[in-house]
Every structure is written in C-alpha cells, then in structure tokens.
Design a protein around this motif. Structure first.
Motif, PDB file in Angstrom:
ATOM      1  N   ASN A  29      10.458  -9.380   4.397  1.00  0.00           N
ATOM      2  CA  ASN A  29      11.489  -9.090   3.028  1.00  0.00           C
ATOM      3  C   ASN A  29      10.338  -8.833   1.742  1.00  0.00           C
ATOM      4  OD1 ASN A  29      13.928  -9.870   4.474  1.00  0.00           O
ATOM      5  ND2 ASN A  29      13.608 -11.926   4.409  1.00  0.00           N
ATOM      6  N   LEU A  30       9.133  -9.079   2.131  1.00  0.00           N
ATOM      7  CA  LEU A  30       8.337  -8.844   1.101  1.00  0.00           C
ATOM      8  C   LEU A  30       7.121  -7.534   1.265  1.00  0.00           C
ATOM      9  CD1 LEU A  30       6.999 -12.243   0.396  1.00  0.00           C
ATOM     10  CD2 LEU A  30       8.914 -11.202  -0.842  1.00  0.00           C
ATOM     11  N   THR A  31       6.798  -7.025   0.252  1.00  0.00           N
ATOM     12  CA  THR A  31       5.805  -5.893   0.146  1.00  0.00           C
ATOM     13  C   THR A  31       4.613  -6.295  -0.569  1.00  0.00           C
ATOM     14  OG1 THR A  31       6.768  -4.827  -1.584  1.00  0.00           O
ATOM     15  CG2 THR A  31       7.555  -4.045   0.656  1.00  0.00           C
ATOM     16  N   VAL A  32       3.646  -5.462  -0.510  1.00  0.00           N
ATOM     17  CA  VAL A  32       2.385  -5.693  -1.005  1.00  0.00           C
ATOM     18  C   VAL A  32       2.489  -5.186  -2.420  1.00  0.00           C
ATOM     19  CG1 VAL A  32      -0.122  -5.278  -1.584  1.00  0.00           C
ATOM     20  CG2 VAL A  32       0.880  -5.705   0.820  1.00  0.00           C
ATOM     21  N   GLU A  33       2.354  -6.235  -3.726  1.00  0.00           N
ATOM     22  CA  GLU A  33       2.134  -5.823  -4.957  1.00  0.00           C
ATOM     23  C   GLU A  33       1.562  -6.444  -5.901  1.00  0.00           C
ATOM     24  OE1 GLU A  33       5.959  -5.336  -8.298  1.00  0.00           O
ATOM     25  OE2 GLU A  33       6.592  -6.164  -6.183  1.00  0.00           O
ATOM     26  N   LEU A  96     -14.265  -2.364   2.203  1.00  0.00           N
ATOM     27  CA  LEU A  96     -13.252  -1.420   1.459  1.00  0.00           C
ATOM     28  C   LEU A  96     -13.015  -1.701   0.237  1.00  0.00           C
ATOM     29  CD1 LEU A  96     -11.150  -0.285   4.525  1.00  0.00           C
ATOM     30  CD2 LEU A  96     -13.080   0.889   3.718  1.00  0.00           C
ATOM     31  N   ILE A  97     -12.432  -3.195   0.200  1.00  0.00           N
ATOM     32  CA  ILE A  97     -12.325  -3.334  -1.409  1.00  0.00           C
ATOM     33  C   ILE A  97     -13.433  -4.011  -2.132  1.00  0.00           C
ATOM     34  CG2 ILE A  97      -9.932  -3.374  -1.277  1.00  0.00           C
ATOM     35  CD1 ILE A  97      -9.676  -6.262  -0.872  1.00  0.00           C
ATOM     36  N   GLY A  98     -14.542  -4.386  -1.305  1.00  0.00           N
ATOM     37  CA  GLY A  98     -15.449  -5.315  -1.906  1.00  0.00           C
ATOM     38  C   GLY A  98     -14.963  -6.675  -2.130  1.00  0.00           C
ATOM     39  N   GLU A  99     -15.858  -7.512  -3.181  1.00  0.00           N
ATOM     40  CA  GLU A  99     -15.602  -8.542  -3.692  1.00  0.00           C
ATOM     41  C   GLU A  99     -14.323  -9.100  -4.559  1.00  0.00           C
ATOM     42  OE1 GLU A  99     -20.240 -10.628  -3.234  1.00  0.00           O
ATOM     43  OE2 GLU A  99     -19.163 -10.706  -5.082  1.00  0.00           O
ATOM     44  N   TYR A 100     -13.753 -10.263  -4.433  1.00  0.00           N
ATOM     45  CA  TYR A 100     -12.810 -10.593  -5.367  1.00  0.00           C
ATOM     46  C   TYR A 100     -12.805 -12.160  -5.049  1.00  0.00           C
ATOM     47  CZ  TYR A 100      -9.733 -10.937  -1.435  1.00  0.00           C
ATOM     48  OH  TYR A 100      -9.054 -11.376  -0.212  1.00  0.00           O
ATOM     49  N   TYR A 101     -12.325 -12.646  -5.988  1.00  0.00           N
ATOM     50  CA  TYR A 101     -12.159 -14.135  -6.078  1.00  0.00           C
ATOM     51  C   TYR A 101     -10.753 -14.554  -6.183  1.00  0.00           C
ATOM     52  CZ  TYR A 101     -17.115 -14.965  -6.483  1.00  0.00           C
ATOM     53  OH  TYR A 101     -18.408 -14.947  -6.414  1.00  0.00           O
ATOM     54  N   SER A 102     -10.125 -15.695  -5.442  1.00  0.00           N
ATOM     55  CA  SER A 102      -8.557 -15.829  -5.586  1.00  0.00           C
ATOM     56  C   SER A 102      -8.354 -17.288  -5.407  1.00  0.00           C
ATOM     57  CB  SER A 102      -8.034 -15.138  -4.341  1.00  0.00           C
ATOM     58  OG  SER A 102      -8.450 -15.882  -3.124  1.00  0.00           O
ATOM     59  N   ILE A 103      -7.212 -17.531  -6.056  1.00  0.00           N
ATOM     60  CA  ILE A 103      -6.673 -19.193  -5.959  1.00  0.00           C
ATOM     61  C   ILE A 103      -5.131 -18.777  -5.182  1.00  0.00           C
ATOM     62  CG2 ILE A 103      -5.671 -20.927  -7.151  1.00  0.00           C
ATOM     63  CD1 ILE A 103      -7.504 -20.376  -9.345  1.00  0.00           C
ATOM     64  N   SER A 104      -5.181 -19.575  -4.335  1.00  0.00           N
ATOM     65  CA  SER A 104      -3.869 -19.503  -3.494  1.00  0.00           C
ATOM     66  C   SER A 104      -2.817 -20.282  -4.236  1.00  0.00           C
ATOM     67  CB  SER A 104      -3.799 -20.315  -2.118  1.00  0.00           C
ATOM     68  OG  SER A 104      -2.687 -20.153  -1.352  1.00  0.00           O
ATOM     69  N   LEU A 105      -1.698 -19.449  -4.451  1.00  0.00           N
ATOM     70  CA  LEU A 105      -0.335 -19.989  -5.249  1.00  0.00           C
ATOM     71  C   LEU A 105       0.718 -20.434  -4.401  1.00  0.00           C
ATOM     72  CD1 LEU A 105      -0.369 -17.502  -8.024  1.00  0.00           C
ATOM     73  CD2 LEU A 105      -1.569 -19.766  -8.047  1.00  0.00           C
ATOM     74  N   VAL A 106       0.972 -19.728  -3.270  1.00  0.00           N
ATOM     75  CA  VAL A 106       2.115 -19.795  -2.327  1.00  0.00           C
ATOM     76  C   VAL A 106       1.811 -19.164  -1.087  1.00  0.00           C
ATOM     77  CG1 VAL A 106       4.588 -19.445  -1.661  1.00  0.00           C
ATOM     78  CG2 VAL A 106       3.614 -19.682  -4.053  1.00  0.00           C
ATOM     79  N   SER A 107       1.629 -20.028  -0.023  1.00  0.00           N
ATOM     80  CA  SER A 107       1.255 -19.517   1.441  1.00  0.00           C
ATOM     81  C   SER A 107       1.570 -20.569   2.364  1.00  0.00           C
ATOM     82  CB  SER A 107      -0.254 -19.396   1.371  1.00  0.00           C
ATOM     83  OG  SER A 107      -0.487 -19.042   2.722  1.00  0.00           O
ATOM     84  N   PRO A 108       2.490 -20.167   3.547  1.00  0.00           N
ATOM     85  CA  PRO A 108       2.970 -18.727   3.551  1.00  0.00           C
ATOM     86  C   PRO A 108       4.238 -18.663   2.512  1.00  0.00           C
ATOM     87  CG  PRO A 108       3.923 -20.254   5.376  1.00  0.00           C
ATOM     88  CD  PRO A 108       2.901 -21.076   4.551  1.00  0.00           C
ATOM     89  N   VAL A 109       4.720 -17.523   2.736  1.00  0.00           N
ATOM     90  CA  VAL A 109       5.902 -16.996   1.590  1.00  0.00           C
ATOM     91  C   VAL A 109       7.263 -16.860   2.195  1.00  0.00           C
ATOM     92  CG1 VAL A 109       4.208 -15.981   0.074  1.00  0.00           C
ATOM     93  CG2 VAL A 109       4.942 -14.707   1.798  1.00  0.00           C
ATOM     94  N   HIS A 110       7.375 -17.668   3.333  1.00  0.00           N
ATOM     95  CA  HIS A 110       8.937 -17.849   3.905  1.00  0.00           C
ATOM     96  C   HIS A 110       9.838 -18.079   2.787  1.00  0.00           C
ATOM     97  CE1 HIS A 110       7.319 -16.213   7.605  1.00  0.00           C
ATOM     98  NE2 HIS A 110       6.611 -17.227   7.745  1.00  0.00           N
ATOM     99  N   CYS A 111       9.611 -18.843   1.643  1.00  0.00           N
ATOM    100  CA  CYS A 111      10.376 -19.463   0.805  1.00  0.00           C
ATOM    101  C   CYS A 111      11.083 -18.466  -0.044  1.00  0.00           C
ATOM    102  CB  CYS A 111       9.808 -20.451  -0.127  1.00  0.00           C
ATOM    103  SG  CYS A 111       8.061 -19.703  -1.116  1.00  0.00           S
ATOM    104  N   PHE A 112      10.560 -16.885  -0.005  1.00  0.00           N
ATOM    105  CA  PHE A 112      10.995 -15.864  -0.620  1.00  0.00           C
ATOM    106  C   PHE A 112      11.972 -14.983   0.019  1.00  0.00           C
ATOM    107  CE2 PHE A 112       6.686 -16.413  -2.591  1.00  0.00           C
ATOM    108  CZ  PHE A 112       7.422 -17.103  -3.858  1.00  0.00           C
ATOM    109  N   SER A 113      13.158 -15.053  -0.280  1.00  0.00           N
ATOM    110  CA  SER A 113      14.165 -14.220   0.569  1.00  0.00           C
ATOM    111  C   SER A 113      14.283 -12.769   0.006  1.00  0.00           C
ATOM    112  CB  SER A 113      15.495 -14.543   0.395  1.00  0.00           C
ATOM    113  OG  SER A 113      16.043 -14.707  -0.930  1.00  0.00           O
TER     114      SER A 113
END
Length: 158
Positions: A29-33, A96-113
């Motif tokens: 139900n989700l796409t990359v954004e 391909l995208i090189g380095e980035y830094y991240s913080i996980s906020l929601v994973s997995p994302v099945h809670c989103f319909s």
C-alpha cells in the motif's frame, strides 16, 4: 528537488522492486517518497524517507560521499537537531547513493493502510525533530524591580 533526494528515491524504489517486494515486511500500500527534506546545517539535507518497509529520518550530504561497506550499520553520528535534543544516526548507503545517516522511526510499516497515513506520521515525526522547545518563562518568588518601580511611578511615588 535536490538531485541527491531524487537519487535516494530512485535507488530505494529499485531496492524495493528487486530485493524486498517478496518479503513479508513489504507493504504494497506504500511507495517510496521523500517528505520534508530541507537544508540542514551547511551541506546536508534532513527529512523523512517513506518506503514500503520502513519510515526513517534521513541525514544526507548534499554531495555524494563514497560508501564504506564495512562501516554500514556500525558507525554512529550524534547530532543536535532544532528540538535541542541529541539523536544518534546510523550510517547507511550503497555504491549508487553513497553514504547517508538514518534513524528508524517505524519498521515494519504494516500499521499504515495507505500512503496518506504514512505521510501524516512522517510529518508528525519531522515536526517533533525540527521544532525548537518553547522558551520557558522564568518564574521566581522575587519581585521584578523594574515592574515594582513602574508601579511606584504610576502611584505617584518618586
């Protein structure tokens, strides 16, 4: 939109289609954004990336930085955000995208319909990270001498 963000979206779309789509963590139900990416400090972009398998806060250099595979997932970066709190980001990236830094906020994302729910949560998280705390009014039991002097002047005392 900055080229680095466009590349991030393109690459994570490819990763989803080629590597994640058949896994149970994938939410169709989700796409990359990319949500709310803006300039942060001198040469970085900060925003939230929605994918069908996670929602992460991303700190991305405006310039491509070669990735260091051995450090992915291990290297940490602590940064103070406008909320005046310190947060620990984890190094990620690929060739391909090189380095980035991240913080996980929601994973997995099945809670989103649907995508709109994911956007709403992404914006709520982003607002929490980027909103400075309110300035606290100092309350003391001591009278304010300037206020006291003003009241005396208004009462006719000199």
């Amino acid at each position: 939109m900055h080229d680095r963000i466009t590349n991030l979206i393109t690459r994570f779309t490819e990763i989803g289609e080629q590597q994640i789509k058949d896994l149970p963590i994938y939410n169709e139900n989700l796409t990359v954004e990319a949500i709310g990416f803006e300039q942060f400090e001198e040469n970085e972009l900060l925003g939230v990336l929605i994918t069908p398998w996670f929602l992460n806060l991303i700190l991305l250099s405006c310039e491509f930085k070669n990735w260091r595979p051995a450090q992915i997932g291990h290297e940490k970066l602590e940064r103070q955000l406008p909320s005046l709190e310190n947060y620990v980001f984890t190094l990620g990236g690929d060739e391909l995208i090189g380095e980035y830094y991240s913080i996980s906020l929601v994973s997995p994302v099945h809670c989103f319909s649907n995508q709109e729910q994911a956007r709403t949560v992404a914006l709520e998280h982003l607002q929490r990270f980027l909103t400075p705390p309110p300035k606290e009014i100092e309350e003391t039991n001591q009278p304010d001498p300037q206020r006291r002097r003003l009241l005396e002047l208004l009462r006719g005392k000199k």
